[in-house]
Design a protein around this motif. Structure first.
Motif, PDB file in Angstrom:
ATOM      1  N   GLN A  85       0.821  -1.220   0.000  1.00 31.24           N
ATOM      2  CA  GLN A  85       0.000   0.000   0.000  1.00 31.24           C
ATOM      3  C   GLN A  85       0.853   1.267   0.000  1.00 31.24           C
ATOM      4  OE1 GLN A  85      -3.173  -0.323  -0.678  1.00 31.24           O
ATOM      5  NE2 GLN A  85      -2.653  -2.506  -0.675  1.00 31.24           N
ATOM      6  N   LEU A  86       1.933   1.246   0.745  1.00 27.97           N
ATOM      7  CA  LEU A  86       2.828   2.411   0.754  1.00 27.97           C
ATOM      8  C   LEU A  86       3.432   2.627  -0.637  1.00 27.97           C
ATOM      9  CD1 LEU A  86       4.718   1.969   4.154  1.00 27.97           C
ATOM     10  CD2 LEU A  86       2.854   3.545   3.640  1.00 27.97           C
ATOM     11  N   LYS A  87       3.760   1.526  -1.285  1.00 25.28           N
ATOM     12  CA  LYS A  87       4.315   1.624  -2.637  1.00 25.28           C
ATOM     13  C   LYS A  87       3.265   2.152  -3.612  1.00 25.28           C
ATOM     14  CE  LYS A  87       6.656  -1.163  -6.169  1.00 25.28           C
ATOM     15  NZ  LYS A  87       7.149  -2.541  -6.512  1.00 25.28           N
ATOM     16  N   ALA A  88       2.012   1.725  -3.427  1.00 22.99           N
ATOM     17  CA  ALA A  88       0.939   2.120  -4.338  1.00 22.99           C
ATOM     18  C   ALA A  88       0.667   3.622  -4.288  1.00 22.99           C
ATOM     19  CB  ALA A  88      -0.335   1.348  -4.014  1.00 22.99           C
ATOM     20  N   VAL A  89       0.830   4.238  -3.102  1.00 23.04           N
ATOM     21  CA  VAL A  89       0.577   5.685  -2.976  1.00 23.04           C
ATOM     22  C   VAL A  89       1.883   6.472  -2.987  1.00 23.04           C
ATOM     23  CG1 VAL A  89      -1.616   5.371  -1.784  1.00 23.04           C
ATOM     24  CG2 VAL A  89       0.498   5.515  -0.442  1.00 23.04           C
ATOM     25  N   GLN A  90       2.978   5.777  -3.348  1.00 24.59           N
ATOM     26  CA  GLN A  90       4.279   6.418  -3.550  1.00 24.59           C
ATOM     27  C   GLN A  90       4.819   7.098  -2.282  1.00 24.59           C
ATOM     28  OE1 GLN A  90       3.636   8.986  -6.945  1.00 24.59           O
ATOM     29  NE2 GLN A  90       3.839   7.302  -8.393  1.00 24.59           N
ATOM     30  N   ILE A  91       4.643   6.424  -1.150  1.00 26.92           N
ATOM     31  CA  ILE A  91       5.264   6.878   0.099  1.00 26.92           C
ATOM     32  C   ILE A  91       6.545   6.070   0.280  1.00 26.92           C
ATOM     33  CG2 ILE A  91       5.063   6.981   2.616  1.00 26.92           C
ATOM     34  CD1 ILE A  91       2.109   7.464   2.293  1.00 26.92           C
ATOM     35  N   THR A  92       7.661   6.713   0.140  1.00 26.44           N
ATOM     36  CA  THR A  92       8.962   6.026   0.176  1.00 26.44           C
ATOM     37  C   THR A  92       9.810   6.403   1.380  1.00 26.44           C
ATOM     38  OG1 THR A  92       9.928   7.756  -1.215  1.00 26.44           O
ATOM     39  CG2 THR A  92       9.009   5.824  -2.338  1.00 26.44           C
ATOM     40  N   GLY A  93       9.337   7.335   2.179  1.00 22.96           N
ATOM     41  CA  GLY A  93      10.155   7.824   3.288  1.00 22.96           C
ATOM     42  C   GLY A  93      10.071   6.987   4.539  1.00 22.96           C
ATOM     43  N   VAL A  94       9.309   5.888   4.512  1.00 20.74           N
ATOM     44  CA  VAL A  94       9.175   5.055   5.706  1.00 20.74           C
ATOM     45  C   VAL A  94       9.170   3.591   5.286  1.00 20.74           C
ATOM     46  CG1 VAL A  94       6.653   5.290   5.591  1.00 20.74           C
ATOM     47  CG2 VAL A  94       7.729   4.550   7.734  1.00 20.74           C
ATOM     48  N   GLU A  95       9.959   2.777   5.994  1.00 23.33           N
ATOM     49  CA  GLU A  95      10.012   1.345   5.728  1.00 23.33           C
ATOM     50  C   GLU A  95       8.759   0.656   6.282  1.00 23.33           C
ATOM     51  OE1 GLU A  95      12.278  -0.349   3.978  1.00 23.33           O
ATOM     52  OE2 GLU A  95      13.228   1.587   3.504  1.00 23.33           O
TER      53      GLU A  95
END
Length: 527
Positions: A176-186
């Motif tokens: 889900q983080l990848k889908a909304v392009q949130i890359t600043g948190v593992e």
């Protein structure tokens, strides 16, 4: 084909009939029958065939369902061995000399639930086997024990990174983080940051503590506890013997079991199951990864079976050389314990069957489609919590709800432009709501196993814990709204805790008074 509102008819019938008639098997069968009727375009003859096809299909999954049924039977057999050896009896007498009150008995059950966090299935069954002799001796109703077990199974697993739940959720979060392009948190960091946002899990555990310490009960649970306190009757005998309640004839002169004869097999079960999860996850392979990687890839159901078989083998090596049990008695006792689990097995199969019906009707997707995207951002976490709860309640699965609701809630939260914290908040609300719905659903496998572990009538467990869990859920909706409005996780969590404690202050007049020195006689303790 889209079935729309018809898709929610089977779960409503199953849940409604169960609550009204108290007959879970009949209710589940009717739910499957009505669902099959809809799926076959109202063809009566095809409905009959479809009903049995779905029922047999629910038992045919070699990677999950069959091993889970095997584990349930094996654990019933292990429990019978512990009882027949005198180990359960010895443990109950030992605990009585150290756990002096009903409060202490409930806290022991709660702590065991928190400690055994590897998997909710394992938690539900293992905690019941260890805690039941203690709670029985202090006249804690089986419904209360089932509630404690259920409230420290999934709620603990969902906030434990190293667990079957944690591993699964972390993978979903990553997508889900990848889908909304949130890359600043593992993904793992995101999971840990979401722990204080998982209001239902935290408040459910807190509520168990408050109820145990305060001795305040309300709703159907108050009647169950009052009967247990005054009469020592721990479950409604008019409904027959609950699943998991073993009636093993113990020869008091021959049964020389000691405390270690219960403790060591249970410790062995935990150890062997944990090692098996690491093994099936590839941890011991030549190119094995980290422990987290192993839990991420583990085969939970087969690991439970391996752990149970190894622990039974260990128990045989512990008992037979010391003549706690004759070789000719070992297998018959094991089989008798398995027989005590038959009702639970049938209920679980029927729950899976109606789950298959609901899956074909796409009930979850329909409920998710009713979420209106045009809502104020600060209401979004509370709304997705509520919808996730309804979905998990109707479908009986929290993991399925995660898979459906997270891809919906995450982009909606990201679209508000309020930042990563809000996205994590919305995701945590989905996890929290799904655990709530699964917690109260009569067709949830975790609910079924919790009642089995406590040896409580399933419908009594559902009825008694429903008001408690729903009180927490209402507070969660308020808490999520405050959390979103203030953009402060700690403030939202703090206000939620204060509301829960205030609610119990209001309930103080409902406190049940009991002589804490009263316990069941040692000859009344059940297996």
């Amino acid at each position: 084909m889209e079935y729309g509102w018809l898709s929610i008819v089977p779960p409503i019938i199953a849940i409604g009939v169960a609550l009204v008639t108290k007959e879970v098997l009949i209710a589940l069968f009717l739910g499957v029958l009505v669902g099959s009727f809809i799926l076959t375009d109202y063809n009566v003859f095809n409905t009959f065939e479809k009903t049995f096809a779905i029922g047999f299909k629910s038992m045919s999954d070699p990677e999950w369902n069959i091993p889970i049924l095997a584990f349930l039977l094996l654990l019933g057999g292990l429990t019978a061995l512990l009882s027949a050896s005198g180990g359960s009896r010895a443990f109950g007498e030992w605990a009585l000399s150290r756990v002096k009150s009903r409060v202490g008995a409930q806290l022991v059950a709660m702590l065991l639930g928190i400690i055994i966090f590897i998997d909710d299935y394992f938690n539900s069954l293992a905690v019941g086997q260890v805690a039941r002799p203690i709670t029985d001796r202090h006249r804690v109703s089986r419904s209360k024990l089932a509630y404690i077990i259920d409230s420290t199974a999934a709620p603990v697993c969902i906030i434990a990174p190293i667990s079957s739940w944690g591993a699964y959720v972390i993978t979903v979060i990553a997508d889900q983080l990848k889908a909304v392009q949130i890359t600043g948190v593992e993904p793992l960091t995101a999971f840990i940051r979401m722990i204080p946002m998982n209001l239902y899990a935290l408040l459910a555990i807190l509520m168990v503590l408050v109820i145990a310490v305060s001795n305040i009960e309300f709703g159907p649970m108050a009647k169950e506890e009052e009967r247990a306190m005054k009469t020592g009757v721990l479950f409604d005998s008019a409904k027959g013997t609950p699943p998991g309640n073993l009636e093993i004839d113990i020869n008091k002169d021959a049964a020389k079991g000691k405390v270690v004869d219960l403790v060591l097999p249970v410790v062995a079960l935990i150890a062997f199951t944990t090692l098996s999860m690491l093994y099936t996850g590839g941890y011991f392979a030549k190119d094995g990864g980290s422990i987290m990687d192993a839990f991420l890839n583990t085969a939970v159901s087969m690991s439970l079976v391996y752990g149970a078989v190894l622990s039974i083998t260990f128990t045989a090596l512990l008992y037979l050389p010391r003549k706690l049990m004759k070789p000719s008695e070992f297998v018959p006792t094991l089989l008798k314990g398995m027989q005590a689990m038959v009702t639970a097995v049938i209920i679980l199969i029927m729950a899976w069957a109606i789950g298959g019906v609901i899956s074909e009707l796409e009930t979850g997707k329909f409920l998710a489609s009713q979420l209106d995207g045009k809502v104020p951002y600060y209401l979004l976490p509370g709304i997705v919590f509520a919808l996730s709860g309804v979905m998990a309640f109707a479908t009986g699965t929290s993991w399925g709800t995660f898979g459906i609701m997270l891809p919906i809630a995450t982009p909606m939260a990201a679209a508000t432009g309020t930042g990563t914290e809000f996205v994590l908040m919305a995701m945590a609300a989905v996890l929290s709501g799904a655990v709530y719905g699964d917690h109260i659903s009569p067709i949830s496998d975790t609910t079924i196993l919790s009642s089995t572990g406590a040896s409580c009538h399933h419908i009594d467990h559902v009825n008694t814990q429903l008001p408690y869990a729903t009180l927490v859920a209402v507070i969660c909706i308020v808490g999520y709204t405050i959390m979103a409005l203030t953009n402060s996780v700690l403030f939202g969590l703090g206000i939620s805790v204060m509301i829960l404690l205030a609610a119990f202050y209001i309930f103080t007049k409902r406190e049940l008074v009991v002589d804490q020195s009263i316990t069941l006689d040692k000859d009344q303790i059940t297996a």
